[in-house]
Scaffold this motif. Sequence first.
Motif, mmCIF file in Angstrom:
data_model
loop_
_atom_site.group_PDB
_atom_site.id
_atom_site.type_symbol
_atom_site.label_atom_id
_atom_site.label_comp_id
_atom_site.label_asym_id
_atom_site.label_seq_id
_atom_site.Cartn_x
_atom_site.Cartn_y
_atom_site.Cartn_z
ATOM 1 N N LEU A 2 11.729 17.491 -8.518
ATOM 2 C CA LEU A 2 11.640 16.502 -7.449
ATOM 3 C C LEU A 2 11.443 17.168 -6.097
ATOM 4 O O LEU A 2 11.937 18.267 -5.852
ATOM 5 C CB LEU A 2 12.908 15.644 -7.425
ATOM 6 N N ASP A 3 10.728 16.498 -5.224
ATOM 7 C CA ASP A 3 10.423 16.988 -3.888
ATOM 8 C C ASP A 3 11.432 16.386 -2.903
ATOM 9 O O ASP A 3 11.471 15.172 -2.730
ATOM 10 C CB ASP A 3 8.993 16.571 -3.532
ATOM 11 N N GLN A 4 12.231 17.230 -2.260
ATOM 12 C CA GLN A 4 13.261 16.720 -1.352
ATOM 13 C C GLN A 4 12.686 16.040 -0.123
ATOM 14 O O GLN A 4 13.406 15.327 0.571
ATOM 15 C CB GLN A 4 14.223 17.834 -0.938
ATOM 16 N N SER A 5 11.403 16.194 0.148
ATOM 17 C CA SER A 5 10.801 15.531 1.302
ATOM 18 C C SER A 5 10.399 14.086 0.976
ATOM 19 O O SER A 5 10.031 13.332 1.871
ATOM 20 C CB SER A 5 9.584 16.307 1.800
ATOM 21 N N GLU A 29 0.813 -1.210 0.000
ATOM 22 C CA GLU A 29 0.000 0.000 0.000
ATOM 23 C C GLU A 29 0.851 1.266 0.000
ATOM 24 O O GLU A 29 0.312 2.367 -0.006
ATOM 25 C CB GLU A 29 -0.936 -0.002 1.207
ATOM 26 N N ILE A 30 2.168 1.107 0.006
ATOM 27 C CA ILE A 30 3.062 2.260 0.019
ATOM 28 C C ILE A 30 3.178 2.812 -1.400
ATOM 29 O O ILE A 30 3.341 2.072 -2.357
ATOM 30 C CB ILE A 30 4.468 1.848 0.520
ATOM 31 N N SER A 31 3.095 4.117 -1.513
ATOM 32 C CA SER A 31 3.280 4.775 -2.803
ATOM 33 C C SER A 31 4.781 4.970 -3.033
ATOM 34 O O SER A 31 5.467 5.544 -2.184
ATOM 35 C CB SER A 31 2.559 6.116 -2.805
ATOM 36 N N LEU A 32 5.291 4.463 -4.150
ATOM 37 C CA LEU A 32 6.713 4.591 -4.462
ATOM 38 C C LEU A 32 6.930 5.677 -5.503
ATOM 39 O O LEU A 32 6.115 5.871 -6.397
ATOM 40 C CB LEU A 32 7.270 3.269 -5.011
ATOM 41 N N ASN A 33 8.050 6.362 -5.384
ATOM 42 C CA ASN A 33 8.463 7.370 -6.348
ATOM 43 C C ASN A 33 9.653 6.800 -7.104
ATOM 44 O O ASN A 33 10.765 6.770 -6.572
ATOM 45 C CB ASN A 33 8.849 8.673 -5.638
ATOM 46 N N LEU A 69 22.089 12.806 -6.761
ATOM 47 C CA LEU A 69 20.980 13.398 -6.014
ATOM 48 C C LEU A 69 21.267 13.420 -4.514
ATOM 49 O O LEU A 69 20.891 14.376 -3.828
ATOM 50 C CB LEU A 69 19.679 12.667 -6.314
ATOM 51 N N GLU A 70 21.926 12.380 -3.991
ATOM 52 C CA GLU A 70 22.300 12.366 -2.572
ATOM 53 C C GLU A 70 23.188 13.564 -2.242
ATOM 54 O O GLU A 70 23.072 14.153 -1.171
ATOM 55 C CB GLU A 70 23.032 11.077 -2.212
ATOM 56 N N SER A 71 24.063 13.933 -3.166
ATOM 57 C CA SER A 71 24.970 15.053 -2.921
ATOM 58 C C SER A 71 24.221 16.383 -2.796
ATOM 59 O O SER A 71 24.755 17.352 -2.269
ATOM 60 C CB SER A 71 26.043 15.143 -4.016
ATOM 61 N N TYR A 72 22.971 16.414 -3.266
ATOM 62 C CA TYR A 72 22.133 17.602 -3.149
ATOM 63 C C TYR A 72 21.080 17.453 -2.049
ATOM 64 O O TYR A 72 20.148 18.248 -1.964
ATOM 65 C CB TYR A 72 21.455 17.922 -4.486
ATOM 66 N N GLY A 73 21.210 16.419 -1.242
ATOM 67 C CA GLY A 73 20.326 16.256 -0.097
ATOM 68 C C GLY A 73 19.058 15.465 -0.329
ATOM 69 O O GLY A 73 18.190 15.416 0.541
ATOM 70 N N TYR A 74 18.918 14.843 -1.493
ATOM 71 C CA TYR A 74 17.735 14.026 -1.765
ATOM 72 C C TYR A 74 17.884 12.657 -1.113
ATOM 73 O O TYR A 74 18.991 12.146 -0.971
ATOM 74 C CB TYR A 74 17.533 13.840 -3.272
ATOM 75 N N ARG A 75 16.751 12.060 -0.744
ATOM 76 C CA ARG A 75 16.739 10.693 -0.204
ATOM 77 C C ARG A 75 16.495 9.746 -1.375
ATOM 78 O O ARG A 75 15.409 9.742 -1.962
ATOM 79 C CB ARG A 75 15.646 10.551 0.855
ATOM 80 N N VAL A 76 17.507 8.969 -1.706
ATOM 81 C CA VAL A 76 17.471 8.181 -2.936
ATOM 82 C C VAL A 76 17.966 6.756 -2.682
ATOM 83 O O VAL A 76 18.883 6.539 -1.893
ATOM 84 C CB VAL A 76 18.364 8.834 -4.020
ATOM 85 N N ILE A 77 17.350 5.802 -3.380
ATOM 86 C CA ILE A 77 17.728 4.392 -3.301
ATOM 87 C C ILE A 77 17.961 3.891 -4.718
ATOM 88 O O ILE A 77 17.158 4.152 -5.619
ATOM 89 C CB ILE A 77 16.609 3.563 -2.632
ATOM 90 N N ASN A 78 19.034 3.167 -4.925
ATOM 91 C CA ASN A 78 19.330 2.598 -6.231
ATOM 92 C C ASN A 78 18.708 1.208 -6.339
ATOM 93 O O ASN A 78 18.778 0.417 -5.396
ATOM 94 C CB ASN A 78 20.857 2.488 -6.415
ATOM 95 N N MET A 79 18.085 0.902 -7.498
ATOM 96 C CA MET A 79 17.603 -0.451 -7.741
ATOM 97 C C MET A 79 18.721 -1.222 -8.430
ATOM 98 O O MET A 79 18.973 -1.041 -9.617
ATOM 99 C CB MET A 79 16.331 -0.459 -8.603
ATOM 100 N N SER A 80 19.403 -2.058 -7.663
ATOM 101 C CA SER A 80 20.522 -2.828 -8.216
ATOM 102 C C SER A 80 20.010 -3.851 -9.224
ATOM 103 O O SER A 80 18.922 -4.380 -9.085
ATOM 104 C CB SER A 80 21.295 -3.522 -7.091
ATOM 105 N N GLY A 81 20.796 -4.091 -10.247
ATOM 106 C CA GLY A 81 20.400 -5.039 -11.286
ATOM 107 C C GLY A 81 19.537 -4.424 -12.367
ATOM 108 O O GLY A 81 19.412 -4.974 -13.450
ATOM 109 N N GLY A 82 18.919 -3.286 -12.065
ATOM 110 C CA GLY A 82 18.130 -2.561 -13.049
ATOM 111 C C GLY A 82 17.042 -3.383 -13.721
ATOM 112 O O GLY A 82 16.580 -4.402 -13.205
#
Length: 98
Positions: A53-56, A16-20, A76-89
């Motif tokens: 993008l919304d930094q929140s 039920e979580i909305s993902l960005n 994006l992390e270097s600009y303060g964004y909360r970001v996760i990489n999807m490994s394997g793409g």
Amino acid sequence: MKQYSAKEVENLLTGEISLNIIDVREVDEVANGKIPGALHIPLGLLEFRMNELDQSKEYIMVCRSGARSGRATQFLESYGYRVINMSGGMLDWEGKVE
């Protein structure tokens, strides 16, 4: 750098979580299908479009194999964004595409 596997992202999408999700592949790659609901911003344009993008919010970055999305994540992390990489793409993606 925080990472999720393609299977973890797929499982999160069924919840039920909305993902960005941001797909940083090129236009011709995305034409073959992308994760439903993902926002397409080619890596080369990310610097110019990050103001959209919304930094929140937290973002999951996706590409073909995980390398470009890893660079996008670090950028994006270097600009303060909360970001996760999807490994394997998308090579590892087994879920639905649009």
